[in-house]
Each structure stands twice: as C-alpha cells, then as structure tokens.
Design a protein around this motif. Structure first.
Motif, mmCIF file in Angstrom:
data_model
loop_
_atom_site.group_PDB
_atom_site.id
_atom_site.type_symbol
_atom_site.label_atom_id
_atom_site.label_comp_id
_atom_site.label_asym_id
_atom_site.label_seq_id
_atom_site.Cartn_x
_atom_site.Cartn_y
_atom_site.Cartn_z
ATOM 1 N N VAL A 188 0.834 -1.193 0.000
ATOM 2 C CA VAL A 188 0.000 0.000 0.000
ATOM 3 C C VAL A 188 0.874 1.250 0.000
ATOM 4 C CG1 VAL A 188 -1.739 1.300 1.270
ATOM 5 C CG2 VAL A 188 -1.825 -1.206 1.236
ATOM 6 N N ALA A 189 1.814 1.310 0.921
ATOM 7 C CA ALA A 189 2.679 2.481 1.036
ATOM 8 C C ALA A 189 3.931 2.082 1.789
ATOM 9 C CB ALA A 189 1.973 3.622 1.768
ATOM 10 N N ALA A 190 5.043 2.750 1.444
ATOM 11 C CA ALA A 190 6.304 2.474 2.108
ATOM 12 C C ALA A 190 7.119 3.754 2.179
ATOM 13 C CB ALA A 190 7.086 1.391 1.375
ATOM 14 N N PHE A 193 -3.967 8.412 0.589
ATOM 15 C CA PHE A 193 -3.225 7.911 1.745
ATOM 16 C C PHE A 193 -1.894 8.639 1.867
ATOM 17 C CE2 PHE A 193 -5.055 3.285 1.871
ATOM 18 C CZ PHE A 193 -6.343 3.809 1.820
ATOM 19 N N THR A 194 -1.456 8.820 3.108
ATOM 20 C CA THR A 194 -0.166 9.443 3.376
ATOM 21 C C THR A 194 0.566 8.658 4.455
ATOM 22 O OG1 THR A 194 -1.058 11.641 2.866
ATOM 23 C CG2 THR A 194 1.031 11.548 4.059
ATOM 24 N N ILE A 195 1.793 8.287 4.151
ATOM 25 C CA ILE A 195 2.612 7.560 5.122
ATOM 26 C C ILE A 195 3.626 8.514 5.731
ATOM 27 C CG2 ILE A 195 4.306 6.777 3.400
ATOM 28 C CD1 ILE A 195 4.458 4.126 5.000
ATOM 29 N N VAL A 210 5.514 4.229 12.465
ATOM 30 C CA VAL A 210 5.040 4.693 11.162
ATOM 31 C C VAL A 210 3.524 4.805 11.224
ATOM 32 C CG1 VAL A 210 4.832 2.363 10.185
ATOM 33 C CG2 VAL A 210 5.227 4.322 8.674
ATOM 34 N N THR A 211 2.993 5.792 10.530
ATOM 35 C CA THR A 211 1.551 5.964 10.486
ATOM 36 C C THR A 211 1.082 6.002 9.036
ATOM 37 O OG1 THR A 211 1.700 8.376 10.516
ATOM 38 C CG2 THR A 211 1.554 7.275 12.632
ATOM 39 N N LEU A 212 -0.153 5.647 8.859
ATOM 40 C CA LEU A 212 -0.789 5.704 7.547
ATOM 41 C C LEU A 212 -2.101 6.454 7.707
ATOM 42 C CD1 LEU A 212 -0.528 4.763 4.579
ATOM 43 C CD2 LEU A 212 -1.999 2.832 5.198
#
Length: 116
Positions: free
Chosen positions: A48-50, A68-70, A79-81
């Motif tokens: 999804v995100a990294a 979405f923002t990581i 880490v937050t999403l």
C-alpha cells in the motif's frame, strides 16, 4: 527481528478517514524502511505504502495515491498511515512491514472495513 504492533483499524463509511499506527520494539538494526501491506479476502497481499529509513522517500500503490499518506518518526520506530476518502475496495487486513538487512518483520494485522 523487530516486533511490530498495529493499531487504528476499524469500521468507517465510504468517504471517511482512518489513521493506522505501527510501533516497533526490540531495537531493530539495519532498518531499510517501513510500510504497510494489505490483503483483502481472496486476493494476494499488496504493498500500500512504504517509506525509506534515511531519505524519507515514499512509494504508494496507484489505487491509494492522493488519498493515503505515510509518515514516520525520526528514529524509524513508528510509522503511520493516514487514510482519507476511503472506499469499499480499501477493505482489507492491513499489515505493518519492516525490511532490514537481517530479514523482514510483520505485524499481526489490523482490520479496516469500509461500508458503502
């Protein structure tokens, strides 16, 4: 390897927002980055995100770009999403992920359900 604990999943209506958090313990070394994968019923797990450890470079699945923002803390122990404008197709179990030079750690997953 690190122990990863996720939080923040839940049930939300279409168009709503959720914020997932992941905290790492166990003093991991050789961290390359952190991120989130998800797996929906009957589908393969997908990235999804990294975010990378040093430069803070990010990568997103095309399906979540712009929604979405990581982000991470300075020490790369959390880490937050942030997930906005959620859609029913975002429904899945979301897994925190940490690749290191010694191996890869996974969280146990947190359920995200988006109702239409």
């Amino acid at each position: 390897q690190a122990q990863l604990v996720e939080s923040g999943g839940g049930l939300v209506q279409t168009g709503g927002s959720l914020r997932l958090s992941c905290e790492a313990s166990g003093s991991p070394v050789g961290i390359k980055g952190m991120g989130w994968y998800r797996q929906a019923p009957g589908k393969e797990r997908e990235l999804v995100a990294a975010i990378t450890y040093g430069g803070g470079n990010t990568k997103y699945a095309d399906s979540v770009k712009g929604r979405f923002t990581i982000s991470k803390n300075r020490a790369m122990t959390a880490v937050t999403l942030q997930m906005n404008d959620l859609k029913p197709e975002d429904t899945a179990i979301y897994y925190c992920w940490m690749p290191t030079t010694w191996g890869t750690s996974w969280g146990q997953g947190t359920q995200v359900t988006v109702s239409s």
